[in-house]
Scaffold this motif. Structure first.
Motif, PDB file in Angstrom:
ATOM      1  N   ALA A  90       0.814  -1.223   0.000  1.00  0.00           N
ATOM      2  CA  ALA A  90       0.000   0.000   0.000  1.00  0.00           C
ATOM      3  C   ALA A  90       0.846   1.272   0.000  1.00  0.00           C
ATOM      4  O   ALA A  90       0.487   2.266  -0.624  1.00  0.00           O
ATOM      5  N   LEU A  91       1.966   1.247   0.675  1.00  0.00           N
ATOM      6  CA  LEU A  91       2.808   2.433   0.747  1.00  0.00           C
ATOM      7  C   LEU A  91       3.667   2.615  -0.507  1.00  0.00           C
ATOM      8  O   LEU A  91       4.366   3.613  -0.645  1.00  0.00           O
ATOM      9  N   ASN A  92       3.596   1.631  -1.414  1.00  0.00           N
ATOM     10  CA  ASN A  92       4.408   1.702  -2.628  1.00  0.00           C
ATOM     11  C   ASN A  92       3.579   1.551  -3.899  1.00  0.00           C
ATOM     12  O   ASN A  92       4.096   1.110  -4.930  1.00  0.00           O
ATOM     13  N   LEU A  93       2.310   1.911  -3.822  1.00  0.00           N
ATOM     14  CA  LEU A  93       1.470   1.844  -5.011  1.00  0.00           C
ATOM     15  C   LEU A  93       2.040   2.758  -6.082  1.00  0.00           C
ATOM     16  O   LEU A  93       2.551   3.830  -5.784  1.00  0.00           O
ATOM     17  N   GLY A  94       1.970   2.320  -7.324  1.00  0.00           N
ATOM     18  CA  GLY A  94       2.504   3.128  -8.415  1.00  0.00           C
ATOM     19  C   GLY A  94       3.870   2.627  -8.839  1.00  0.00           C
ATOM     20  O   GLY A  94       4.132   1.426  -8.886  1.00  0.00           O
ATOM     21  N   ALA A  95       4.749   3.563  -9.133  1.00  0.00           N
ATOM     22  CA  ALA A  95       6.047   3.249  -9.732  1.00  0.00           C
ATOM     23  C   ALA A  95       6.930   2.354  -8.857  1.00  0.00           C
ATOM     24  O   ALA A  95       7.765   1.613  -9.372  1.00  0.00           O
ATOM     25  N   ASN A  96       6.776   2.421  -7.542  1.00  0.00           N
ATOM     26  CA  ASN A  96       7.642   1.651  -6.648  1.00  0.00           C
ATOM     27  C   ASN A  96       7.089   0.277  -6.281  1.00  0.00           C
ATOM     28  O   ASN A  96       7.718  -0.462  -5.519  1.00  0.00           O
ATOM     29  N   LEU A  97       5.925  -0.077  -6.816  1.00  0.00           N
ATOM     30  CA  LEU A  97       5.272  -1.331  -6.419  1.00  0.00           C
ATOM     31  C   LEU A  97       6.127  -2.555  -6.731  1.00  0.00           C
ATOM     32  O   LEU A  97       6.308  -3.426  -5.890  1.00  0.00           O
ATOM     33  N   ARG A  98       6.662  -2.625  -7.931  1.00  0.00           N
ATOM     34  CA  ARG A  98       7.453  -3.798  -8.317  1.00  0.00           C
ATOM     35  C   ARG A  98       8.650  -3.985  -7.377  1.00  0.00           C
ATOM     36  O   ARG A  98       8.956  -5.103  -6.959  1.00  0.00           O
ATOM     37  N   LYS A  99       9.314  -2.900  -7.025  1.00  0.00           N
ATOM     38  CA  LYS A  99      10.462  -2.973  -6.116  1.00  0.00           C
ATOM     39  C   LYS A  99      10.019  -3.474  -4.732  1.00  0.00           C
ATOM     40  O   LYS A  99      10.680  -4.306  -4.117  1.00  0.00           O
ATOM     41  N   ALA A 100       8.888  -2.970  -4.251  1.00  0.00           N
ATOM     42  CA  ALA A 100       8.374  -3.387  -2.940  1.00  0.00           C
ATOM     43  C   ALA A 100       8.015  -4.875  -2.950  1.00  0.00           C
ATOM     44  O   ALA A 100       8.290  -5.591  -1.979  1.00  0.00           O
ATOM     45  N   LEU A 101       7.420  -5.345  -4.040  1.00  0.00           N
ATOM     46  CA  LEU A 101       7.065  -6.761  -4.146  1.00  0.00           C
ATOM     47  C   LEU A 101       8.317  -7.630  -4.172  1.00  0.00           C
ATOM     48  O   LEU A 101       8.370  -8.689  -3.537  1.00  0.00           O
ATOM     49  N   TYR A 102       9.334  -7.170  -4.872  1.00  0.00           N
ATOM     50  CA  TYR A 102      10.589  -7.912  -4.920  1.00  0.00           C
ATOM     51  C   TYR A 102      11.201  -8.001  -3.520  1.00  0.00           C
ATOM     52  O   TYR A 102      11.699  -9.045  -3.122  1.00  0.00           O
ATOM     53  N   GLN A 103      11.143  -6.914  -2.767  1.00  0.00           N
ATOM     54  CA  GLN A 103      11.685  -6.927  -1.407  1.00  0.00           C
ATOM     55  C   GLN A 103      10.909  -7.901  -0.525  1.00  0.00           C
ATOM     56  O   GLN A 103      11.495  -8.610   0.282  1.00  0.00           O
ATOM     57  N   LEU A 104       9.592  -7.943  -0.684  1.00  0.00           N
ATOM     58  CA  LEU A 104       8.793  -8.907   0.074  1.00  0.00           C
ATOM     59  C   LEU A 104       9.162 -10.342  -0.309  1.00  0.00           C
ATOM     60  O   LEU A 104       9.217 -11.223   0.541  1.00  0.00           O
ATOM     61  N   GLU A 105       9.414 -10.539  -1.585  1.00  0.00           N
ATOM     62  CA  GLU A 105       9.749 -11.875  -2.081  1.00  0.00           C
ATOM     63  C   GLU A 105      11.077 -12.360  -1.505  1.00  0.00           C
ATOM     64  O   GLU A 105      11.259 -13.555  -1.272  1.00  0.00           O
TER      65      GLU A 105
END
Length: 154
Positions: A125-140
């Motif tokens: 939620a805090l990374n919606l938009g351009a940073n979403l992919r990076k945030a998902l990778y960090q979660l992964e």
């Protein structure tokens, strides 16, 4: 501040309630629109004044599965650019591969613990938009033990 819409399609009402409660706790500007199946999710999309920032689709739902809904979304010019994250209780690699092949940005196994779910949703939620992919990778790759698989666009 502008409201952000997240659409969740999940037939498990307990999961839906926990999901929306977590999002409300994270950001009061997020509106969690809910549907009980893929067909209802498409109807909700049609009725919205604003395109959602993100769609979460449960894999297994009655009437129209998450898979069927994802195929329709990715073949509709109005919705094909909305990021979709598939969610499920299944951690089968085959399901994860199918999700990515059909155009989902990510697939994750629903955590049973509210705080784990909140941790995942906060990062998203805090990374919606351009940073979403990076945030998902960090979660992964964060080593938390959550089962995550994300599309690698590199």
């Amino acid at each position: 501040m502008r409201k952000k819409i997240i659409l969740l399609a999940d037939d498990d009402m307990d999961d839906t309630e926990m999901f929306c409660e977590a999002l409300e706790d994270i950001d009061e500007n997020i509106i969690c629109e809910c549907a009980a199946n893929g067909k209802e999710a498409l109807q909700v999309l049609e009725s919205l004044d604003q395109i959602p920032e993100l769609i979460f689709l449960d894999v297994n739902m009655p009437i129209m599965s998450g898979w069927e809904c994802l195929k329709i979304l990715k073949n509709d010019k109005r919705y094909q650019d909305i990021p979709v994250i598939m969610i499920s209780t299944s951690s089968h690699k085959k399901d994860m591969d199918i999700a990515l092949e059909l155009g989902s940005m990510c697939y994750f196994v629903k955590p049973y613990d509210f705080n784990d779910l909140k941790h995942i949703l906060r990062s998203i939620a805090l990374n919606l938009g351009a940073n979403l992919r990076k945030a998902l990778y960090q979660l992964e790759t964060d080593g938390s033990g959550h089962v995550f698989t994300c599309k690698d666009d590199n």
